[in-house]
Scaffold this motif. Structure first.
Motif, short mmCIF file in Angstrom:
data_model
loop_
_atom_site.label_atom_id
_atom_site.label_comp_id
_atom_site.label_asym_id
_atom_site.label_seq_id
_atom_site.Cartn_x
_atom_site.Cartn_y
_atom_site.Cartn_z
N GLY A 3 0.82 -1.19 0.00
CA GLY A 3 0.00 0.00 0.00
C GLY A 3 0.86 1.25 0.00
O GLY A 3 1.88 1.31 0.69
N LEU A 4 0.46 2.25 -0.79
CA LEU A 4 1.17 3.52 -0.87
C LEU A 4 0.20 4.67 -0.63
O LEU A 4 -0.95 4.61 -1.07
CB LEU A 4 1.81 3.69 -2.26
N VAL A 5 0.66 5.69 0.06
CA VAL A 5 -0.17 6.89 0.26
C VAL A 5 0.03 7.82 -0.94
O VAL A 5 1.16 8.19 -1.27
CB VAL A 5 0.20 7.61 1.56
N GLY A 6 -1.08 8.17 -1.58
CA GLY A 6 -1.00 9.00 -2.77
C GLY A 6 -1.43 8.20 -3.98
O GLY A 6 -2.00 7.11 -3.87
N THR A 7 -1.14 8.72 -5.15
CA THR A 7 -1.47 8.01 -6.38
C THR A 7 -0.41 8.32 -7.43
O THR A 7 0.38 9.26 -7.28
CB THR A 7 -2.86 8.42 -6.89
N SER A 8 -0.38 7.52 -8.47
CA SER A 8 0.61 7.69 -9.52
C SER A 8 0.18 8.74 -10.53
O SER A 8 -1.01 8.85 -10.86
CB SER A 8 0.85 6.36 -10.23
N ARG A 9 1.15 9.53 -11.00
CA ARG A 9 0.88 10.51 -12.06
C ARG A 9 1.71 10.19 -13.31
O ARG A 9 1.18 10.05 -14.39
CB ARG A 9 1.19 11.93 -11.58
N TYR A 10 3.04 10.13 -13.14
CA TYR A 10 3.93 9.88 -14.28
C TYR A 10 4.97 8.84 -13.89
O TYR A 10 5.88 9.13 -13.10
CB TYR A 10 4.66 11.17 -14.69
N ILE A 11 4.85 7.64 -14.44
CA ILE A 11 5.90 6.63 -14.21
C ILE A 11 6.97 6.87 -15.27
O ILE A 11 7.11 6.14 -16.25
CB ILE A 11 5.33 5.20 -14.27
N HIS A 12 7.69 7.92 -15.06
CA HIS A 12 8.71 8.39 -16.00
C HIS A 12 9.79 9.03 -15.15
O HIS A 12 9.52 9.96 -14.38
CB HIS A 12 8.09 9.40 -16.97
N GLN A 162 8.65 -4.85 -15.15
CA GLN A 162 8.04 -4.09 -16.22
C GLN A 162 6.57 -3.83 -15.90
O GLN A 162 5.93 -4.60 -15.17
CB GLN A 162 8.18 -4.80 -17.56
N PHE A 163 6.06 -2.74 -16.44
CA PHE A 163 4.67 -2.39 -16.23
C PHE A 163 3.76 -3.44 -16.86
O PHE A 163 3.98 -3.88 -18.00
CB PHE A 163 4.40 -1.01 -16.85
N GLU A 164 2.71 -3.84 -16.11
CA GLU A 164 1.75 -4.80 -16.66
C GLU A 164 0.37 -4.17 -16.85
O GLU A 164 -0.19 -4.20 -17.94
CB GLU A 164 1.64 -6.02 -15.74
N LYS A 165 -0.18 -3.55 -15.80
CA LYS A 165 -1.50 -2.94 -15.93
C LYS A 165 -1.73 -1.98 -14.79
O LYS A 165 -1.00 -1.96 -13.80
CB LYS A 165 -2.59 -4.02 -15.93
N SER A 166 -2.79 -1.18 -14.93
CA SER A 166 -3.16 -0.26 -13.86
C SER A 166 -4.66 -0.07 -13.82
O SER A 166 -5.35 -0.23 -14.83
CB SER A 166 -2.48 1.10 -14.02
N THR A 167 -5.16 0.26 -12.63
CA THR A 167 -6.53 0.73 -12.46
C THR A 167 -6.40 2.15 -11.93
O THR A 167 -5.97 2.35 -10.79
CB THR A 167 -7.30 -0.14 -11.44
N PRO A 168 -6.70 3.15 -12.77
CA PRO A 168 -6.43 4.55 -12.39
C PRO A 168 -6.98 4.91 -11.02
O PRO A 168 -8.14 4.64 -10.70
CB PRO A 168 -7.14 5.34 -13.50
N GLY A 169 -6.10 5.48 -10.20
CA GLY A 169 -6.49 5.92 -8.87
C GLY A 169 -6.57 4.81 -7.84
O GLY A 169 -6.80 5.07 -6.66
N GLU A 170 -6.38 3.55 -8.27
CA GLU A 170 -6.52 2.42 -7.35
C GLU A 170 -5.26 1.58 -7.21
O GLU A 170 -4.82 1.29 -6.10
CB GLU A 170 -7.68 1.52 -7.80
#
Length: 498
Positions: A3-12, A162-170
């Motif tokens: 679990g992480l506090v916050g959310t992802s914006r740019y995985i760059h 490597q990146f596989e998938k995401s559920t935005p905001g979750e």
């Protein structure tokens, strides 16, 4: 599952500088020419080795020839040159830009790259740990458009996952990259879930919605843990402190004896216990333990109200009018202290105010919302004293936090002073090609700092990492530069299934 506090914006890597969630994931997806070990030593990564030439002004890196991007394109020197060119581009506005100003990068062949520096730097090998991005995905995109065209299909690195998938905001899911050039991790998948705050994150850990969770604001107690939980504690590369502005119009804070007396009148352990619940470490040096050049034997100001009063009396400060506040030559020992309007900052300020009042110093607390504090106070250096936290990151070079050239925005020096001895020591340390000579200069800097007291450093916060006991191989023997450094030995982690 973590679990992480916050959310992802740019995985760059060039856009993730201020977002801890992005930085955590970038750490696992991308890699640089060098990497920083758990002990803060420089190790090879995408580079196999390097030659240091021209008295430290030229670096020739020899690159691995077995590295693939996650889309299975081949990594070469072109990617390195391209990444540095992006960092130097006029349209790139990130904090990494200054580290590569004036540096010339040149491809020698597909697996050799030369860097020519404007002057020697003892820290270039740390700087070059910046993650490399793939030229073949970005070369036709203007640098100023990187954020606008950001998409998941461009999350392509050379790291162990490597990146596989995401559920935005979750959540975001990473999978093991089977063709990783180094030892492949044991854990097949990593899933990161996002939470609004540490309280909800702790609840999720207790319920085993997640099997790992980290905390900086709250400190989980034994009552929060079960025999199936492991607790790892790390010191953060940060310090809270009181920073003085000696270029302000306040003659009291310009007086060295006053600053020394104020330092004697600070009960750091009391602040740690009452503000952080004991979950922090005392700080005296501007170079933290674990950073090159820290001198554990530098002079310190242990809490001593009697000594504080003696220093002021010897310097001619007296209570001439009987109001409890000292005066000298028409100057009243009073100053304003700007703080962020939050509970911890208020607690610190009130504890300091009480002790300073006991020796005849009047600290007037000025709480401000964070936007006003940064925009109207910190950036223009419009304060007499400031209680604030400073994050050092991976940079072992204290120049950017204490040299007089950095006292104006966008510089990072919060203690506003001009002192030739501090400046000379920091300048000499920065251009030295000998680590031992760099350390000697840092010891000189710390000695001058202890004498002049441009700031009173208070404590270093801790990071508490809770993990399900089934996850093995984790260590707390890591000098964190960023929270993502908890993953420094991730390839050794495994899950005990029986």
């Amino acid at each position: 599952m973590e679990g992480l506090v916050g959310t992802s914006r740019y995985i760059h890597p060039l856009l993730a500088e201020t977002n801890n969630v992005d930085r955590d994931i970038v750490r696992l997806v991308y890699s640089g020419l060098t990497r920083i070990s758990p002990g803060r030593e420089v190790l090879p990564d995408l580079a196999t080795d390097w030659d240091i030439l021209d008295q430290g002004k030229t670096y020739l890196f020899h690159l691995r020839n077995d590295v693939l991007w996650h889309d299975e394109d081949v990594f070469t020197a072109d990617d390195v040159v391209y990444t540095i060119n992006v960092l130097q581009n006029d349209d790139y506005r990130g904090v990494l830009k200054s580290s590569f100003a004036g540096i010339v990068v040149e491809k020698i062949d597909d697996y050799s790259v030369k860097f020519t520096l404007p002057s020697s730097s003892a820290f270039f090998l740390y700087d070059i740990s910046v993650p490399v991005i793939p030229q073949h995905l970005y070369q036709d995109i203007p640098v100023g458009e990187f954020k606008n065209i950001y998409a998941e299909d461009k999350i392509i690195g050379t790291g162990p996952y490597q990146f596989e998938k995401s559920t935005p905001g979750e959540s975001i899911t990473l999978k093991r990259f089977k063709r990783y050039y180094e030892t492949s991790p044991y854990i097949e998948r990593l899933v990161f879930f996002f939470f609004d705050n540490e309280k909800s994150l702790l609840t999720a850990f207790k319920n085993r919605t997640v099997s790992a969770a980290g905390f900086t604001e709250i400190s989980p107690t034994n009552s929060d843990l079960t025999p199936n939980d492991m607790r790892y504690v790390y010191s953060l590369p940060q310090y809270k402190g009181v920073f003085f502005n000696q270029l302000s119009n306040n003659n009291a804070v310009k007086n060295k004896a006053v600053r020394q007396a104020l330092a004697y009148a600070v009960n750091k352990q009391q602040i740690i216990e009452q503000v952080e619940g004991g979950g922090a470490d005392r700080v005296d040096s501007p170079i933290l333990p674990g950073f090159w050049g820290n001198n554990p034997d530098m002079s310190k100001y242990d809490f001593n109200i009697t000594k504080a009063a003696e220093v002021l009396k010897k310097n001619g400060w007296v209570d001439a009018d009987g109001d409890g506040i000292l005066d000298k030559d028409g100057t009243r020992l009073s100053f304003q202290v700007a703080i962020r309007d939050d509970d911890k900052s208020k607690q610190i300020a009130e504890l300091l105010q009480r002790n300073w009042r006991s020796v005849g110093a009047d600290a007037v607390i000025e709480p401000l919302d964070v936007t006003t504090l940064i925009k109207d106070v910190i950036r223009p250096r419009n304060y007499e004293a400031l209680i604030f936290g400073q994050d050092l990151g991976a940079d072992s070079d204290p120049y950017v936090y204490w040299h007089s050239s950095q006292i104006a925005d966008p510089g990072l020096a919060l203690a506003v002073e001009v002192d030739k001895d501090i400046d000379n020591s920091l300048e000499a340390a920065r251009v030295s090609t000998s680590l031992q000579q760099t350390i000697v200069n840092y010891h000189k800097f710390q000695a001058t700092f202890a004498d002049l007291v441009p700031a009173i450093l208070l404590y270093q916060p801790r990071y508490v990492y809770l993990v399900d006991a089934k996850v093995k191989g984790i260590t707390d023997k890591i000098n964190l530069s960023y929270l993502s450094d908890r993953f420094a030995n991730l390839t050794e982690w495994y899950i005990k299934t029986r």
